[in-house]
Design a protein around this motif. Structure first.
Motif, PDB file in Angstrom:
ATOM      1  N   LYS A 249      36.365  31.219  24.645  1.00 15.51           N
ATOM      2  CA  LYS A 249      35.975  29.808  24.539  1.00 15.51           C
ATOM      3  C   LYS A 249      34.724  29.731  23.686  1.00 15.51           C
ATOM      4  CE  LYS A 249      37.787  27.325  28.389  1.00 15.51           C
ATOM      5  NZ  LYS A 249      38.368  26.119  27.956  1.00 15.51           N
ATOM      6  N   ALA A 250      34.722  28.790  22.766  1.00 14.32           N
ATOM      7  CA  ALA A 250      33.579  28.615  21.871  1.00 14.32           C
ATOM      8  C   ALA A 250      33.310  27.129  21.706  1.00 14.32           C
ATOM      9  CB  ALA A 250      33.868  29.267  20.525  1.00 14.32           C
ATOM     10  N   ARG A 251      32.076  26.808  21.375  1.00 10.71           N
ATOM     11  CA  ARG A 251      31.663  25.413  21.199  1.00 10.71           C
ATOM     12  C   ARG A 251      31.669  25.071  19.712  1.00 10.71           C
ATOM     13  NH1 ARG A 251      26.715  22.882  20.485  1.00 10.71           N
ATOM     14  NH2 ARG A 251      25.681  24.904  20.593  1.00 10.71           N
ATOM     15  N   VAL A 252      32.278  23.939  19.369  1.00  4.67           N
ATOM     16  CA  VAL A 252      32.325  23.479  17.978  1.00  4.67           C
ATOM     17  C   VAL A 252      30.938  22.973  17.597  1.00  4.67           C
ATOM     18  CG1 VAL A 252      33.348  21.828  16.376  1.00  4.67           C
ATOM     19  CG2 VAL A 252      34.755  22.852  18.171  1.00  4.67           C
ATOM     20  N   VAL A 253      30.390  23.527  16.500  1.00  2.73           N
ATOM     21  CA  VAL A 253      29.064  23.102  16.043  1.00  2.73           C
ATOM     22  C   VAL A 253      29.113  22.370  14.705  1.00  2.73           C
ATOM     23  CG1 VAL A 253      27.776  24.838  17.331  1.00  2.73           C
ATOM     24  CG2 VAL A 253      28.587  25.379  15.046  1.00  2.73           C
ATOM     25  N   TYR A 254      30.227  22.508  13.965  1.00  2.07           N
ATOM     26  CA  TYR A 254      30.314  21.860  12.654  1.00  2.07           C
ATOM     27  C   TYR A 254      31.778  21.719  12.269  1.00  2.07           C
ATOM     28  CZ  TYR A 254      29.734  21.125   7.625  1.00  2.07           C
ATOM     29  OH  TYR A 254      29.786  20.611   6.365  1.00  2.07           O
ATOM     30  N   LEU A 255      32.158  20.550  11.774  1.00  3.15           N
ATOM     31  CA  LEU A 255      33.508  20.320  11.264  1.00  3.15           C
ATOM     32  C   LEU A 255      33.479  20.480   9.758  1.00  3.15           C
ATOM     33  CD1 LEU A 255      34.476  17.198  13.388  1.00  3.15           C
ATOM     34  CD2 LEU A 255      35.173  19.565  13.747  1.00  3.15           C
ATOM     35  N   GLU A 256      34.314  21.375   9.242  1.00  2.00           N
ATOM     36  CA  GLU A 256      34.322  21.682   7.810  1.00  2.00           C
ATOM     37  C   GLU A 256      35.310  20.836   7.033  1.00  2.00           C
ATOM     38  OE1 GLU A 256      35.025  25.855   7.414  1.00  2.00           O
ATOM     39  OE2 GLU A 256      33.377  26.371   8.734  1.00  2.00           O
ATOM     40  N   GLY A 257      36.250  20.235   7.681  1.00  2.00           N
ATOM     41  CA  GLY A 257      37.292  19.491   6.984  1.00  2.00           C
ATOM     42  C   GLY A 257      38.516  20.358   6.783  1.00  2.00           C
ATOM     43  N   GLY A 258      39.650  19.723   6.618  1.00  2.00           N
ATOM     44  CA  GLY A 258      40.884  20.471   6.438  1.00  2.00           C
ATOM     45  C   GLY A 258      41.331  21.177   7.709  1.00  2.00           C
ATOM     46  N   GLY A 259      40.887  20.685   8.867  1.00  2.00           N
ATOM     47  CA  GLY A 259      41.297  21.297  10.121  1.00  2.00           C
ATOM     48  C   GLY A 259      40.542  22.557  10.484  1.00  2.00           C
ATOM     49  N   LYS A 260      39.455  22.853   9.792  1.00  4.44           N
ATOM     50  CA  LYS A 260      38.648  24.046  10.063  1.00  4.44           C
ATOM     51  C   LYS A 260      37.291  23.626  10.607  1.00  4.44           C
ATOM     52  CE  LYS A 260      41.441  27.032   7.968  1.00  4.44           C
ATOM     53  NZ  LYS A 260      41.968  28.235   8.484  1.00  4.44           N
ATOM     54  N   CYS A 261      36.675  24.516  11.378  1.00  3.10           N
ATOM     55  CA  CYS A 261      35.358  24.220  11.914  1.00  3.10           C
ATOM     56  C   CYS A 261      34.567  25.513  12.110  1.00  3.10           C
ATOM     57  CB  CYS A 261      35.468  23.459  13.229  1.00  3.10           C
ATOM     58  SG  CYS A 261      36.284  24.356  14.530  1.00  3.10           S
TER      59      CYS A 261
ATOM     60  N   THR B 106      39.357  27.128  22.381  1.00  6.76           N
ATOM     61  CA  THR B 106      39.683  28.542  22.441  1.00  6.76           C
ATOM     62  C   THR B 106      39.808  29.036  21.005  1.00  6.76           C
ATOM     63  OG1 THR B 106      40.863  28.204  24.507  1.00  6.76           O
ATOM     64  CG2 THR B 106      41.318  30.236  23.313  1.00  6.76           C
ATOM     65  N   ALA B 107      38.969  29.985  20.647  1.00  8.62           N
ATOM     66  CA  ALA B 107      38.925  30.481  19.267  1.00  8.62           C
ATOM     67  C   ALA B 107      39.299  31.957  19.230  1.00  8.62           C
ATOM     68  CB  ALA B 107      37.529  30.292  18.688  1.00  8.62           C
ATOM     69  N   THR B 108      40.106  32.332  18.250  1.00  8.63           N
ATOM     70  CA  THR B 108      40.463  33.722  18.022  1.00  8.63           C
ATOM     71  C   THR B 108      39.865  34.135  16.696  1.00  8.63           C
ATOM     72  OG1 THR B 108      42.524  33.447  19.236  1.00  8.63           O
ATOM     73  CG2 THR B 108      42.381  35.342  17.773  1.00  8.63           C
ATOM     74  N   TYR B 109      39.106  35.242  16.704  1.00  5.96           N
ATOM     75  CA  TYR B 109      38.442  35.713  15.489  1.00  5.96           C
ATOM     76  C   TYR B 109      38.319  37.228  15.512  1.00  5.96           C
ATOM     77  CZ  TYR B 109      34.368  35.987  18.533  1.00  5.96           C
ATOM     78  OH  TYR B 109      33.516  36.302  19.558  1.00  5.96           O
TER      79      TYR B 109
END
Length: 87
Positions: free
Chosen positions: A36-48, A73-76
């Motif tokens: 689980k991760a917190r969104v800190v910035y929206l980049e556009g195009g469905g990416k953050c 939920t982020a996978t990296y």
């Protein structure tokens, strides 16, 4: 004949040593982790950009319909952290 064999053996030994010490290929194999991760910035195009539990920012995570501050939920590739710390 022995000189040719010695030359080929030396070349093969040099390639093996260089491939294991200088360019370890296992760094190219991703080691994926999901958390689980917190969104800190929206980049556009469905990416953050998200912030992981240990405070590290990961860019380019797909996040449809998420807003800044949402938990997703982020996978990296966990090796991204190691590479970033070495720079």
């Amino acid at each position: 004949m022995n000189e040719k064999l010695l030359a080929y053996g030396s070349i093969i030994a040099a390639i093996v040593i260089m491939s294991t010490i200088v360019f370890p290929f296992w760094n190219l194999i991703p080691s994926m982790v999901t958390e689980k991760a917190r969104v800190v910035y929206l980049e556009g195009g469905g990416k953050c950009t998200v912030e992981t539990s240990d405070g590290f920012d990961i860019r380019g995570i797909p996040c449809n319909n998420a807003k800044v501050g949402d938990n997703i939920t982020a996978t990296y590739d966990v090796k991204v952290k190691d590479r970033e710390h070495k720079i």
